[in-house]
Write a protein that holds these residues in place. Structure first.
Motif, short mmCIF file in Angstrom:
data_model
loop_
_atom_site.label_atom_id
_atom_site.label_comp_id
_atom_site.label_asym_id
_atom_site.label_seq_id
_atom_site.Cartn_x
_atom_site.Cartn_y
_atom_site.Cartn_z
N THR A 174 27.02 9.32 66.08
CA THR A 174 25.94 9.72 65.18
C THR A 174 24.73 8.83 65.33
O THR A 174 23.59 9.30 65.43
CB THR A 174 26.44 9.70 63.72
N CYS A 180 23.11 13.08 62.52
CA CYS A 180 24.38 13.79 62.46
C CYS A 180 24.14 15.29 62.58
O CYS A 180 23.03 15.75 62.83
CB CYS A 180 25.09 13.45 61.15
N SER A 181 25.20 16.05 62.41
CA SER A 181 25.07 17.50 62.54
C SER A 181 24.16 18.10 61.47
O SER A 181 23.47 19.09 61.73
CB SER A 181 26.46 18.15 62.48
N GLY A 185 21.26 19.73 63.21
CA GLY A 185 21.54 21.15 63.18
C GLY A 185 20.75 21.91 62.13
O GLY A 185 20.26 23.01 62.39
N THR A 200 22.42 19.47 68.96
CA THR A 200 23.24 20.50 68.32
C THR A 200 24.05 21.28 69.35
O THR A 200 25.21 21.63 69.11
CB THR A 200 22.36 21.46 67.52
N PHE A 203 26.92 19.11 70.15
CA PHE A 203 27.88 19.11 69.05
C PHE A 203 28.81 20.33 69.13
O PHE A 203 30.03 20.21 69.15
CB PHE A 203 27.16 19.13 67.69
#
Length: 218
Positions: A174, A180-181, A185, A200, A203
């Motif tokens: 991260t 992070c997502s 995202g 993304t 991920f």
């Protein structure tokens, strides 16, 4: 709330939260950055206090003048413009603003106040707790469920070690990815940022590959 929300309701809720956060704060939404700042709250509070001291442009200019005078041994008001060519002097035009000040309105805002990011983390915990209690599904457990036992391990010690190592890898990845997502995202992709689109894609590509290995190979 006896059942889970349908996928489209969850997507609409996340979209509303992300759009509202971007419009009201003009900042990127993310959980990992909030956790990092709350974890290092002493450093962040010190930085916030330093920013508060220099919100006034006049106070900042006076502080810089005093620091210059202390370093070079001149009085704050003794600044003069260097002489021009052939001994001619140039007068400082005080009515002309520096070019850098013209772009101050378009600079990116600083990080959100520390207290708001702490409230974000607490709200995530409380929201999940309220949803679990009101749906009647709340109960304490110390394992990852039957699926984890069947696919990975049923040994409590091995499970703890694997979860700890996985958490370290998630935290490292991260910070390495710069978010992070949720940050990349939801917010980054919504703003069409190239780094967030790439992150993304990595991920989800990794998640698809790992899921395929778990369910089809292992």
């Amino acid at each position: 709330m006896s059942n889970y929300w349908p996928w489209w309701a969850g997507a609409a809720g996340l979209a509303l939260v992300t759009i509202n956060y971007a419009l009201t704060t003009d900042r990127s939404f993310g959980v990992s950055s909030a956790w990092d700042r709350v974890l290092h709250w002493r450093r962040e509070r010190r930085l916030e206090r330093m920013d508060e001291e220099f919100t006034d442009d006049q106070a900042l200019a006076e502080a810089l003048a005093a620091a210059t005078a202390e370093h070079f041994g001149t009085s704050p008001g003794a600044y003069t413009v260097p002489p021009g060519p052939y001994g001619t002097s140039q007068q400082l035009d005080t009515e002309v603003e520096p070019a850098a000040s013209e772009d101050t309105s378009v600079t990116a805002p600083g990080p959100a106040p520390l207290v708001t990011q702490a409230a974000l983390l607490i709200s995530i915990f409380l929201g999940g707790l309220i949803a679990a209690v009101t749906s009647g599904r709340f109960h304490l457990r110390f394992d990852m469920g039957p699926g984890f036992k069947n696919l990975v391990t049923a040994n409590p010690t091995t499970m703890t070690v694997l979860l700890f190592v996985g958490g370290v890898l998630v935290g490292f990845g991260t910070r390495l990815a710069g978010g992070c997502s949720s940050g990349h995202g939801l917010n980054g992709c919504g703003r069409l940022r190239p780094v967030s689109l790439v992150a993304t894609a990595v991920f989800f590509g990794t998640a698809v590959a790992v899921s395929f290995l778990l369910w089809k190979v292992i």
